[in-house]
Scaffold this active site. Sequence first.
Site, mmCIF file in Angstrom:
data_model
loop_
_atom_site.group_PDB
_atom_site.id
_atom_site.type_symbol
_atom_site.label_atom_id
_atom_site.label_comp_id
_atom_site.label_asym_id
_atom_site.label_seq_id
_atom_site.Cartn_x
_atom_site.Cartn_y
_atom_site.Cartn_z
ATOM 1 C CG LEU A 52 -1.671 1.222 1.664
ATOM 2 C CD1 LEU A 52 -2.951 0.825 2.397
ATOM 3 C CD2 LEU A 52 -0.861 2.181 2.555
ATOM 4 C CG ASP A 102 1.064 8.091 -2.953
ATOM 5 O OD1 ASP A 102 1.972 7.597 -2.273
ATOM 6 O OD2 ASP A 102 1.263 8.803 -3.947
ATOM 7 C CD GLN A 130 -1.336 4.815 -6.625
ATOM 8 O OE1 GLN A 130 -0.368 4.648 -7.327
ATOM 9 N NE2 GLN A 130 -2.577 4.829 -7.103
ATOM 10 C CG ASP A 153 0.770 12.434 -7.862
ATOM 11 O OD1 ASP A 153 0.574 11.312 -8.357
ATOM 12 O OD2 ASP A 153 1.862 12.773 -7.366
ATOM 13 C CD GLU A 208 6.031 11.610 -6.115
ATOM 14 O OE1 GLU A 208 6.003 10.848 -7.093
ATOM 15 O OE2 GLU A 208 6.200 11.215 -4.939
#
Length: 479
Positions: free
Chosen positions: A39, A41, A57, A160, A218
Amino acid sequence: MNQHELIEKANQEVERNREMVESDPYRLRFHLMPPVGLLNDPNGFIQFKGVYHLFYQWNPFETAHGAKFWGHYTSKDFINWEHQPIALAPSEWYEKNGCYSGSAIENDGKMVLFYTGNVKDENGDRETYQCMAVSQDGITFEKKGPVIYLPEGYTAHFRDPKVWKKEDTWYMVLGAQDEDKQGKVVLYSSTDLMNWNLLGPLTGSAMNQLGPFGYMWECPDLFELDGKDVLLVSPQGLEPEGDVYHNLFQAGYFVGELDYQKASYQHGSFTELDRGFDFYAPQTTVDEKGRRLLFAWMGITDDNEKYQPTIEKGWIHAMTLPRVLTRKGEKIVQQPVEELQLLRKNEVSYNEVQIITSNVTLEGIKGEALELLFDEIIYEGDSFEINFRGGARFEYSSKLGKMRLQRKNFKDGSIESRHCKIDAVKKLHVFIDTSSIEIFVNDGEEVFTARYYPDVADQTITFSALGRVQFDLKKWDLG
């Protein structure tokens, strides 16, 4: 493989590994984790028709970063979570190497996801597409394909999307890298969610008096908080500097003012959101109560990631606790959501505890999943230290005006530290899970978040002081 086949393959992986994963003593009791695999974001955090949705994610096939899916949790109360069917699988040409991070909005009673489609060719060259998917029920999604292609002036590190509405216009911020290898946040606008206009870079490295400030930014998130425009972002490429930037990648914020007409953002300096080891890619939403809520990835991509012991049991990483954000001047304050109080049981309370020596234990103050609340802390001496299950240690030195969190390095067991300056530690609110710790200092003015892996049998919590320290203490087991 088509989407159905990919999802079926992932579900089989979950079932095949369920027993092994759930046998891990380091599985967390009150944090969100992957059912198997990796796992990272948080994605698409939204309250939709009264239900909180958190996507994430997810690589279900290995404990390394590969072609990401969107896993999906829902809850009505932040206590009871349901793992929903996979929302997105990387089945189409524009996302074949991963459905990367993004966000969710509600429009005309439908949930709309925006995410980055990641594509790599046989040479490892990257392509990037900003994509859309729509759902009537918030569970099953129809992909609409790319709505934004890579503009001129930027590398394929362009991802993103975080979307919000201001009056009658939709806006999107994206994390980016320009052709000079400088990190940027880029702004788009749209009236229909399908056709997007590039308004330009809002801020970034070598902009707005920042100077050089990372090669890639990001997971941007831009929102209004108590009359100011706050930008959360995760810059990559900052070198350690004094007490700050000691993780490989950072996550923090700017406070400023966004001029929507000029597409410009005037802001102050960058501040890290969390002072610990494991906090990245935070994402927020506003709920029906008007709260600005945050989840972050309780992990980081660095060289030590592959040495975490949960990998032996087929999984890695988790989410932080959900937090409420408020603003005090230029400072963003984080506090655990009040719903977490519903987890409390077996309260133990002490008034005016005095610590004047080392390795003091208090009856009833132990466990592997618990909440501690220290209040009215008074110092007559140099330092105060709390040792958590022999695996993590928090220390405050009034002499240095500094606090630090220490843990054992995953790779070699050496002691590593994260620290920051503070005038005084007056209050501590600590959440200890089987393999994580979150420490909220002075009602969330500073927070330390970390994974740590103590001896499973060790549930002791000890206190030490140089000089005399006095405090009130409450402890709850968390179920």
